[in-house]
Design a protein around this motif. Structure first.
Motif, PDB file in Angstrom:
ATOM      1  N   ALA A 164      15.611   4.470 -14.084  1.00 38.72           N
ATOM      2  CA  ALA A 164      16.429   5.526 -14.673  1.00 38.72           C
ATOM      3  C   ALA A 164      16.045   5.690 -16.141  1.00 38.72           C
ATOM      4  O   ALA A 164      15.398   4.815 -16.727  1.00 38.72           O
ATOM      5  CB  ALA A 164      17.915   5.199 -14.550  1.00 38.72           C
ATOM      6  N   SER A 165      16.435   6.824 -16.704  1.00 36.91           N
ATOM      7  CA  SER A 165      16.195   7.021 -18.129  1.00 36.91           C
ATOM      8  C   SER A 165      17.376   7.750 -18.744  1.00 36.91           C
ATOM      9  O   SER A 165      18.140   8.426 -18.040  1.00 36.91           O
ATOM     10  CB  SER A 165      14.902   7.812 -18.371  1.00 36.91           C
ATOM     11  OG  SER A 165      15.064   9.176 -18.012  1.00 36.91           O
ATOM     12  N   SER A 166      17.534   7.599 -20.043  1.00 35.57           N
ATOM     13  CA  SER A 166      18.588   8.315 -20.758  1.00 35.57           C
ATOM     14  C   SER A 166      18.150   8.520 -22.198  1.00 35.57           C
ATOM     15  O   SER A 166      17.165   7.922 -22.658  1.00 35.57           O
ATOM     16  CB  SER A 166      19.909   7.544 -20.729  1.00 35.57           C
ATOM     17  OG  SER A 166      19.880   6.453 -21.644  1.00 35.57           O
ATOM     18  N   GLN A 167      18.903   9.336 -22.895  1.00 34.11           N
ATOM     19  CA  GLN A 167      18.663   9.526 -24.321  1.00 34.11           C
ATOM     20  C   GLN A 167      19.763   8.789 -25.074  1.00 34.11           C
ATOM     21  O   GLN A 167      20.949   9.084 -24.879  1.00 34.11           O
ATOM     22  CB  GLN A 167      18.658  11.013 -24.683  1.00 34.11           C
ATOM     23  CG  GLN A 167      18.363  11.288 -26.140  1.00 34.11           C
ATOM     24  CD  GLN A 167      17.009  10.759 -26.590  1.00 34.11           C
ATOM     25  OE1 GLN A 167      16.054  10.687 -25.803  1.00 34.11           O
ATOM     26  NE2 GLN A 167      16.920  10.359 -27.847  1.00 34.11           N
ATOM     27  N   GLY A 168      19.362   7.847 -25.877  1.00 34.43           N
ATOM     28  CA  GLY A 168      20.328   7.108 -26.673  1.00 34.43           C
ATOM     29  C   GLY A 168      21.263   6.231 -25.883  1.00 34.43           C
ATOM     30  O   GLY A 168      22.314   5.837 -26.388  1.00 34.43           O
ATOM     31  N   GLY A 169      20.912   5.947 -24.644  1.00 31.78           N
ATOM     32  CA  GLY A 169      21.772   5.103 -23.828  1.00 31.78           C
ATOM     33  C   GLY A 169      23.011   5.810 -23.324  1.00 31.78           C
ATOM     34  O   GLY A 169      23.885   5.194 -22.729  1.00 31.78           O
ATOM     35  N   VAL A 170      23.121   7.114 -23.565  1.00 24.94           N
ATOM     36  CA  VAL A 170      24.338   7.836 -23.207  1.00 24.94           C
ATOM     37  C   VAL A 170      24.049   9.124 -22.446  1.00 24.94           C
ATOM     38  O   VAL A 170      24.622   9.372 -21.385  1.00 24.94           O
ATOM     39  CB  VAL A 170      25.153   8.187 -24.476  1.00 24.94           C
ATOM     40  CG1 VAL A 170      26.416   8.948 -24.100  1.00 24.94           C
ATOM     41  CG2 VAL A 170      25.479   6.943 -25.275  1.00 24.94           C
ATOM     42  N   TYR A 171      23.156   9.929 -22.970  1.00 28.95           N
ATOM     43  CA  TYR A 171      23.010  11.296 -22.473  1.00 28.95           C
ATOM     44  C   TYR A 171      21.894  11.451 -21.442  1.00 28.95           C
ATOM     45  O   TYR A 171      20.870  10.786 -21.508  1.00 28.95           O
ATOM     46  CB  TYR A 171      22.758  12.243 -23.652  1.00 28.95           C
ATOM     47  CG  TYR A 171      23.842  12.159 -24.691  1.00 28.95           C
ATOM     48  CD1 TYR A 171      23.616  11.522 -25.905  1.00 28.95           C
ATOM     49  CD2 TYR A 171      25.121  12.664 -24.440  1.00 28.95           C
ATOM     50  CE1 TYR A 171      24.615  11.404 -26.843  1.00 28.95           C
ATOM     51  CE2 TYR A 171      26.125  12.548 -25.378  1.00 28.95           C
ATOM     52  CZ  TYR A 171      25.874  11.926 -26.575  1.00 28.95           C
ATOM     53  OH  TYR A 171      26.868  11.797 -27.504  1.00 28.95           O
ATOM     54  N   GLY A 172      22.149  12.353 -20.493  1.00 27.78           N
ATOM     55  CA  GLY A 172      21.095  12.718 -19.549  1.00 27.78           C
ATOM     56  C   GLY A 172      20.642  11.598 -18.645  1.00 27.78           C
ATOM     57  O   GLY A 172      19.501  11.562 -18.209  1.00 27.78           O
ATOM     58  N   TYR A 173      21.521  10.709 -18.326  1.00 29.26           N
ATOM     59  CA  TYR A 173      21.202   9.517 -17.530  1.00 29.26           C
ATOM     60  C   TYR A 173      20.711   9.977 -16.152  1.00 29.26           C
ATOM     61  O   TYR A 173      21.495  10.430 -15.332  1.00 29.26           O
ATOM     62  CB  TYR A 173      22.472   8.686 -17.396  1.00 29.26           C
ATOM     63  CG  TYR A 173      22.314   7.192 -17.469  1.00 29.26           C
ATOM     64  CD1 TYR A 173      21.594   6.506 -16.502  1.00 29.26           C
ATOM     65  CD2 TYR A 173      22.944   6.451 -18.473  1.00 29.26           C
ATOM     66  CE1 TYR A 173      21.493   5.130 -16.559  1.00 29.26           C
ATOM     67  CE2 TYR A 173      22.850   5.071 -18.527  1.00 29.26           C
ATOM     68  CZ  TYR A 173      22.118   4.410 -17.570  1.00 29.26           C
ATOM     69  OH  TYR A 173      22.021   3.047 -17.618  1.00 29.26           O
ATOM     70  N   THR A 174      19.428   9.792 -15.892  1.00 25.57           N
ATOM     71  CA  THR A 174      18.784  10.335 -14.685  1.00 25.57           C
ATOM     72  C   THR A 174      18.091   9.214 -13.924  1.00 25.57           C
ATOM     73  O   THR A 174      17.400   8.391 -14.530  1.00 25.57           O
ATOM     74  CB  THR A 174      17.753  11.415 -15.068  1.00 25.57           C
ATOM     75  OG1 THR A 174      18.397  12.421 -15.851  1.00 25.57           O
ATOM     76  CG2 THR A 174      17.140  12.049 -13.833  1.00 25.57           C
ATOM     77  N   PHE A 175      18.263   9.223 -12.607  1.00 26.28           N
ATOM     78  CA  PHE A 175      17.666   8.195 -11.756  1.00 26.28           C
ATOM     79  C   PHE A 175      16.455   8.731 -11.002  1.00 26.28           C
ATOM     80  O   PHE A 175      16.375   9.929 -10.694  1.00 26.28           O
ATOM     81  CB  PHE A 175      18.690   7.692 -10.731  1.00 26.28           C
ATOM     82  CG  PHE A 175      19.686   6.730 -11.312  1.00 26.28           C
ATOM     83  CD1 PHE A 175      20.773   7.194 -12.032  1.00 26.28           C
ATOM     84  CD2 PHE A 175      19.529   5.361 -11.154  1.00 26.28           C
ATOM     85  CE1 PHE A 175      21.694   6.314 -12.586  1.00 26.28           C
ATOM     86  CE2 PHE A 175      20.437   4.473 -11.697  1.00 26.28           C
ATOM     87  CZ  PHE A 175      21.518   4.954 -12.423  1.00 26.28           C
ATOM     88  N   GLY A 176      15.538   7.823 -10.695  1.00 25.51           N
ATOM     89  CA  GLY A 176      14.442   8.126  -9.803  1.00 25.51           C
ATOM     90  C   GLY A 176      14.910   8.040  -8.352  1.00 25.51           C
ATOM     91  O   GLY A 176      16.080   7.740  -8.082  1.00 25.51           O
ATOM     92  N   SER A 177      13.994   8.261  -7.426  1.00 21.92           N
ATOM     93  CA  SER A 177      14.360   8.301  -6.010  1.00 21.92           C
ATOM     94  C   SER A 177      14.313   6.925  -5.346  1.00 21.92           C
ATOM     95  O   SER A 177      14.664   6.795  -4.188  1.00 21.92           O
ATOM     96  CB  SER A 177      13.453   9.272  -5.258  1.00 21.92           C
ATOM     97  OG  SER A 177      12.111   8.880  -5.442  1.00 21.92           O
ATOM     98  N   GLY A 178      13.885   5.912  -6.066  1.00 23.98           N
ATOM     99  CA  GLY A 178      13.962   4.544  -5.559  1.00 23.98           C
ATOM    100  C   GLY A 178      12.691   4.043  -4.900  1.00 23.98           C
ATOM    101  O   GLY A 178      11.874   4.816  -4.404  1.00 23.98           O
ATOM    102  N   THR A 179      12.550   2.726  -4.919  1.00 21.17           N
ATOM    103  CA  THR A 179      11.472   2.032  -4.205  1.00 21.17           C
ATOM    104  C   THR A 179      12.139   1.021  -3.271  1.00 21.17           C
ATOM    105  O   THR A 179      12.844   0.122  -3.732  1.00 21.17           O
ATOM    106  CB  THR A 179      10.540   1.295  -5.179  1.00 21.17           C
ATOM    107  OG1 THR A 179       9.872   2.235  -6.005  1.00 21.17           O
ATOM    108  CG2 THR A 179       9.517   0.449  -4.416  1.00 21.17           C
TER     109      THR A 179
END
Lengths: 112, 111
Positions: free
Chosen positions: A92-107
């Motif tokens: 997953a990734s986010s901006q500043g640990g707060v915004y836009g928290y987005t996950f990948g589709s998984g392995t």
């Protein structure tokens, strides 16, 4: 254009092997994460990197080693795989640990 | 210890039958609360972030609300495509970007 992409999607391997999972994000975020989802479907954080620096390191066996070559990439290397490592691993990734928290589709990792 | 409880564990609805999901939490410090939906074999898909008690957010048939100790996800007149597992996750203040996920509510909407 996939925002957070992980490879491979499926990984089947034998006990004792070493394997890596790769993650890349094109969102320009400064923070990336690895989460593990076990058979009971609980999602638990493993690691977090902010601008290539490790900032969260939960109680995870030393066999798991994350590496972040740059802000857009976070890889997970697992040594001496065990049966209990079988799970789905999400980046997953986010901006500043707060915004836009987005996950990948998984392995989905299966250790046999 | 931080705890997040979602109820019910599973919910079966007829199409058009509205209902609410609950997420209650006991955490050391709350920076915000996230709601995600997860379809089988896929990653969590972002729905909402709520930052303060009293805040509400809506998206199509979904509305999320937040109080000091819990959050609700209301599903109004659901359709079969709303079938998914809904996950809530408080964002903790004492750890950069750490989401503490609940176990989720599995929602099945039948035609």
């Amino acid at each position: 254009d996939t925002a957070v992409s992980q490879t491979p999607k499926y990984l089947v391997t034998q006990m004792g092997n070493d394997k890596s999972i790769k993650c890349e994000q094109n969102l320009g975020h400064d923070t990336m994460y690895w989460y593990k989802q076990d058979s009971k479907k609980f999602l638990k954080i493993m690691f977090s990197y902010n601008n290539k620096e490790l900032i969260i390191n939960e109680t995870v066996p030393n066999r798991f080693s994350p590496k972040s070559p740059d802000k857009a990439h976070l890889n997970l290397h697992i040594n001496s795989l065990e049966l209990g490592d079988s799970a789905v691993y999400f980046c997953a990734s986010s901006q500043g640990g707060v915004y836009g928290y987005t996950f990948g589709s998984g392995t989905r990792l299966t250790v046999v | 210890e931080d705890q997040v409880t979602q109820s019910p564990e599973a919910l079966r609805l007829q199409e058009g039958e509205s209902s609410s999901l609950n997420c209650s939490y006991t955490v050391s410090g709350l920076r915000g609360l996230f709601w995600y939906r997860q379809d089988p074999g896929k990653g969590p898909e972002f729905l909402f972030t709520l930052y303060s008690a009293g805040e509400e957010k809506e998206k199509e048939r979904l509305k999320a609300t937040l109080t000091k100790k819990e959050s609700f996800l209301h599903i109004t007149a659901p359709k079969p495509e709303d079938s998914a597992t809904y996950l809530c996750a408080p964002l903790l203040t004492d750890s950069w970007g750490k989401l503490q996920f609940g176990a989720g509510t599995q929602v099945v909407v039948t035609p």
